[in-house]
Motif scaffolding. Structure first.
Motif, PDB file in Angstrom:
ATOM      1  N   GLY A 232      38.025   1.879  -0.537  1.00 25.99           N
ATOM      2  CA  GLY A 232      38.591   2.271  -1.289  1.00 25.99           C
ATOM      3  C   GLY A 232      38.342   1.395  -2.698  1.00 25.99           C
ATOM      4  O   GLY A 232      38.119  -0.261  -2.638  1.00 25.99           O
TER       5      GLY A 232
ATOM      6  N   ASN B  25      39.514   5.937   1.549  1.00 29.89           N
ATOM      7  CA  ASN B  25      40.048   6.409   3.020  1.00 29.89           C
ATOM      8  C   ASN B  25      41.797   5.896   2.672  1.00 29.89           C
ATOM      9  O   ASN B  25      42.060   5.067   2.693  1.00 29.89           O
ATOM     10  CB  ASN B  25      40.064   6.518   4.060  1.00 29.89           C
ATOM     11  N   SER B  26      42.898   7.052   2.282  1.00 30.34           N
ATOM     12  CA  SER B  26      43.961   6.399   2.087  1.00 30.34           C
ATOM     13  C   SER B  26      45.019   5.745   3.860  1.00 30.34           C
ATOM     14  O   SER B  26      45.977   5.206   3.482  1.00 30.34           O
ATOM     15  CB  SER B  26      45.434   7.506   1.368  1.00 30.34           C
TER      16      SER B  26
ATOM     17  N   ASP C   4      41.295  12.163  -1.166  1.00 31.07           N
ATOM     18  CA  ASP C   4      40.719  11.254  -0.892  1.00 31.07           C
ATOM     19  C   ASP C   4      39.036  11.106  -0.314  1.00 31.07           C
ATOM     20  O   ASP C   4      38.116  11.209  -1.560  1.00 31.07           O
ATOM     21  CB  ASP C   4      40.467  10.524   0.816  1.00 31.07           C
TER      22      ASP C   4
END
Length: 548
Positions: A124, A133-134, A73
């Motif tokens: 994102g 950020n996942s 990320d």
């Protein structure tokens, strides 16, 4: 006046560095152009968000994070693409290991505690290997910004009592003293005492001079966000023309002076065009500083429109891609945009950034915090809705559009066109599936228990009278952070243009791009500004102590 080390800037990075130096037996003079009431700098005003990786708080909420995922990320967001990104990349890698390792334990040892629900900031640009950020990583400090500052202020004041640290407020550094190519101290002007409240502009009346000799100077003076002329001069072409109007997310003393002063002594500034400004700024109805702006921390459900009422395209949804959205808004030819939402959305999805806008978290009041789970918007949000000049509230869409046009005086919005946009969006809620990317994102967010409980409203039609009234919010561009700065190696030593260290000078915090001259690259994942001050201040303080 002499010391082992002069630290220039009494914000968070300066406090951390000073505490580390004093604990290692060094004599430190900590200077700042503001008064003692401003100790802690911008960190005091912050929401207290910290970027942590694979924390116990995440695991308790079912979030599976890892250093590998966080690195994916970060690097997808930073997009390092320049020769001078060598040290910024090294700093990014070191910071990621800190955030996934020692950071939480180190802060906890000093008494800092975290709010149990982890926020999902900067979601994102829609690409797995792109920006954002996942998973949720935004950990809120119990006590917000003042809670972050407190343990380091305590350590510094204890060092003052031991005679290790001298606090020199109203000392404005104007020059680094060079002796045979080595920086041997600082000189500048004494400013007249001024009791202006924290954040308010203070006098610049000069009442004397000073010079301090030292074996090392550590610059921790912050960025340029308080000087909008400097921001516009550094504004990158890739974001379009600099906006004519912006609101100030930081006080006026965040003026970037030490960047030029250190550069004049031989230090190298890199990536000055990298910066971080928000698109969801409000004019504070009860301002602390001039042109004071407050940022909305939005959930994902508000309909985002440009100044002419056109819906912003994917992935420019609330809370997703800050700089991508900024670029898009600037490209419309206007420096503001709109949220359109309902009372039901504002009650669950609007938070305001800043310690003063979150008295429950700042005051560590458990009863008030639990009140967030009940009906109604938080009191500071309701106060903005009642008193803020950027809010329009109406029972019908026609009345809402009339109010929006009256607010700007430009008459750019048409009720019939906006109705078509809203009705099309509302139709997408008839099924559990949708082609509307924002509706899909809203539903996806509620798969995370933290969002479902306190952050994302149950999907509903904007034109449903039971969810009303309708609300429109005019959003300004809000200045905030400098992502470039003084180039430093992993010891925090300021480098010259030839790549060698400038003898006697170190830097930490925002003035060094939070490490290396820009460890974020082009984008922030949020919670990384305070964390960058903590990490770079600690690193530089320990490095200076070891070198002397």
């Amino acid at each position: 006046m002499e010391a082992d080390v002069v630290v220039v800037g009494a914000g968070l990075a300066g406090l951390v560095a000073t505490a580390e130096l004093a604990d290692r037996g060094k004599r430190v003079i900590l200077v700042d152009q503001e008064g003692e009431q401003s100790l802690g700098g911008q960190a005091f005003w912050s929401f207290g968000g910290l970027f942590l990786v694979d924390s116990p708080e995440q695991r308790r909420l079912g979030i599976r994070d890892s250093l590998d995922l966080a690195t994916q990320d970060w690097m997808g967001s930073a997009q390092f693409d320049r020769e001078e990104d060598f040290w910024p990349r090294k700093w990014a890698e070191a910071y990621l290991h800190f955030a996934a390792g020692e950071k939480r334990w180190w802060l906890r040892q000093q008494g800092l505690r975290l709010f149990p629900v982890v926020g999902w900031a900067e979601r994102g640009d829609g690409r797995a290997d792109g920006h954002g950020n996942s998973v949720p990583r935004f950990h809120i400090t119990w006590g917000t910004g003042p809670g972050i500052v407190e343990p380091f202020e305590r350590r510094v004041r204890a060092a003052v009592a031991r005679g290790r640290v001298t606090l020199a407020f109203r000392h404005r550094v104007d020059e680094l003293v060079l002796t045979a190519g080595v920086v041997t101290g600082v000189r500048g002007c004494l400013l007249a005492p001024d009791g202006a409240a924290r954040g308010r502009a203070s006098s610049r009346e000069e009442v004397g001079d000073f010079e301090i000799g030292a074996q090392a100077v550590l610059v921790t003076s912050g960025g340029i966000g308080g000087d909008h002329d400097l921001v516009r001069r550094a504004w990158p072409e890739r974001l379009g023309a600099p906006p004519a109007r912006m609101v100030a997310g930081v006080p006026a003393h965040v003026d970037g002076r030490m960047l030029g002063i250190t550069q004049a002594a031989g230090g190298r500034v890199i990536n000055p065009d990298r910066m971080w400004h928000y698109t969801e700024g409000l004019r504070n109805w009860d301002p602390v500083w001039d042109n004071h702006g407050i940022r909305i921390l939005p959930g994902p459900s508000s309909l985002w429109l440009d100044a002419r009422g056109r819906r912003l395209p994917a992935p420019y949804f609330p809370g997703f891609d800050t700089l991508g959205t900024l670029r898009h808004i600037i490209g419309t030819g206007h420096d503001y945009s709109w949220f359109v939402l309902t009372q039901r959305i504002i009650e669950k999805e609007f938070a305001l950034s800043g310690s003063e806008q979150n008295p429950d978290l700042t005051g560590k009041d458990v009863r008030q915090v639990l009140g967030r789970a009940r009906g109604g918007a938080p009191a500071p949000v309701e106060a903005f809705k009642r008193h803020g000049e950027d809010f329009v509230v109406a029972d019908t869409l026609d009345d809402l559009v009339r109010g929006m046009n009256a607010l700007t005086g430009e008459g750019l919005l048409e009720a019939q066109s906006l109705r078509r946009t809203i009705v099309a969006r509302d139709h997408e809620l008839d099924n559990d599936f949708s082609k509307d990317a924002q509706v899909t994102a809203m539903r996806g967010a509620r798969n995370y228990i933290g969002d479902k409980l306190i952050r994302v409203a149950s999907p509903h039609r904007l034109l449903d009278p039971k969810a009303g009234p309708l609300i429109a919010v005019r959003l300004h561009i809000l200045t905030r952070k400098t992502l470039g700065g003084l180039e430093t190696d992993l010891a925090g030593r300021v480098l010259r243009a030839d790549g060698d260290p400038l003898p006697g000078v170190y830097a930490a915090g925002e003035v060094s791009g939070f490490g290396g001259g820009g460890m974020h690259g082009y984008n922030s994942l949020e919670g990384t500004f305070l964390g960058g001050c903590l990490f770079s201040g600690r690193t530089a303080g320990r490095s200076v102590a070891a070198a002397l």
